[in-house]
Design a protein around this motif. Structure first.
Motif, short mmCIF file in Angstrom:
data_model
loop_
_atom_site.label_atom_id
_atom_site.label_comp_id
_atom_site.label_asym_id
_atom_site.label_seq_id
_atom_site.Cartn_x
_atom_site.Cartn_y
_atom_site.Cartn_z
N LYS A 155 12.53 -44.44 -50.35
CA LYS A 155 11.93 -43.65 -49.27
C LYS A 155 12.86 -42.51 -48.93
CE LYS A 155 9.78 -47.83 -47.46
NZ LYS A 155 9.71 -48.77 -46.34
N GLU A 156 12.28 -41.32 -48.79
CA GLU A 156 13.10 -40.14 -48.53
C GLU A 156 12.54 -39.31 -47.38
OE1 GLU A 156 14.96 -39.27 -52.96
OE2 GLU A 156 13.28 -38.09 -52.25
N TYR A 168 8.32 -36.33 -45.51
CA TYR A 168 8.72 -37.70 -45.80
C TYR A 168 7.89 -38.24 -46.97
CZ TYR A 168 4.61 -38.73 -42.91
OH TYR A 168 3.34 -38.78 -42.38
N SER A 169 8.44 -39.20 -47.67
CA SER A 169 7.80 -39.65 -48.91
C SER A 169 6.90 -40.88 -48.73
CB SER A 169 8.87 -39.97 -49.95
OG SER A 169 9.69 -41.05 -49.50
N GLN A 174 2.07 -35.36 -44.80
CA GLN A 174 3.36 -36.03 -44.72
C GLN A 174 4.47 -35.10 -44.24
OE1 GLN A 174 2.11 -38.50 -48.62
NE2 GLN A 174 4.20 -38.91 -48.00
#
Lengths: 111, 114
Positions: free
Chosen positions: A2-3, A25-26, A70
């Motif tokens: 997760k990034e 965000y991923s 996102q």
């Protein structure tokens, strides 16, 4: 993995203008989104949190969330030199309260 | 917002000594606390999650035998840097969630190892 991605800056904005900070965000399953401000040599301070799509306003600050794309953003109206700091975006969603942190955007408000 | 305190705020020690940092939630109970480390001009790095009454969960690359974490009560977590070396010099910050994911940070502890 997760990034959370942020432009490191510095972002330079004249005093009185609107500062716009962005974060992507991923993990599509993320549920909670936070903006923290960190002055040099100090610990982070929570400014805003947002859970639902759309805008959330608090004084001069507005957080915007678009889950479909996102991204989450922070707008600072009537920027003041005291707003100069690093702004950290954090994203949550796991049950263990852990947040995924962006690297932060350094904001400089020029008098 | 909730108040989290840290002690000490600053510590200077000789290489090889151990340093204990305390993190307290002053007006709420925290079954979970987080320990971060931040080097100059770098982002926050999560070191470990401290769990009241059970073992801490360490992030990859963080030595659990070097960074001892104890969460003995609902308001206190401690981080002990054992046999500190100059490369451990950093800004150590704890945080605790109040409701949901909102984390409140302590003021941080600046560790300098000579």
């Amino acid at each position: 993995q997760k990034e959370v991605e942020q432009n490191s800056g510095p972002l330079s904005v004249p005093e009185g203008a609107i500062a716009s900070l962005n974060c992507t965000y991923s993990d599509r399953g993320s549920q909670s989104f936070f903006w923290y401000r960190q002055y040099s040599g100090k610990s982070p301070e929570l400014i805003m949190f947002i859970y639902s799509n759309g805008d959330k306003e608090d004084g001069r600050f507005t957080a915007q969330l678009n889950k479909a794309s996102q991204y989450v953003s922070l707008l600072i109206r009537d920027s003041q030199p005291s707003d100069s700091a690093t702004y950290l975006c954090a994203v949550g969603g796991d049950s263990n309260y852990q947040l995924i942190w962006g690297a932060g955007t350094k904001l400089i408000i020029k008098p | 917002g909730a108040v989290v305190s840290q002690h000490p705020s600053r510590v200077i020690c000789k290489s090889g000594t151990s340093v204990k940092i305390e993190c307290r939630s002053l007006d709420f109970q925290a079954t979970t606390m987080f320990w971060y480390r931040q080097f100059p001009k770098q982002s926050l790095m999560l070191m470990a999650t401290s769990n009241e009454g059970s073992k801490a969960t360490y992030e990859q690359g963080v030595e659990k035998d070097k960074f001892l974490i104890n969460h003995a009560s609902l308001t206190l977590s401690t981080l002990t840097v054992t046999s500190a070396h100059p490369e451990d010099s950093s800004f150590y910050i704890c945080s605790a969630p109040l409701a949901g994911d909102e984390q409140f940070f302590g003021p941080g502890t600046r560790l300098t190892v000579l």
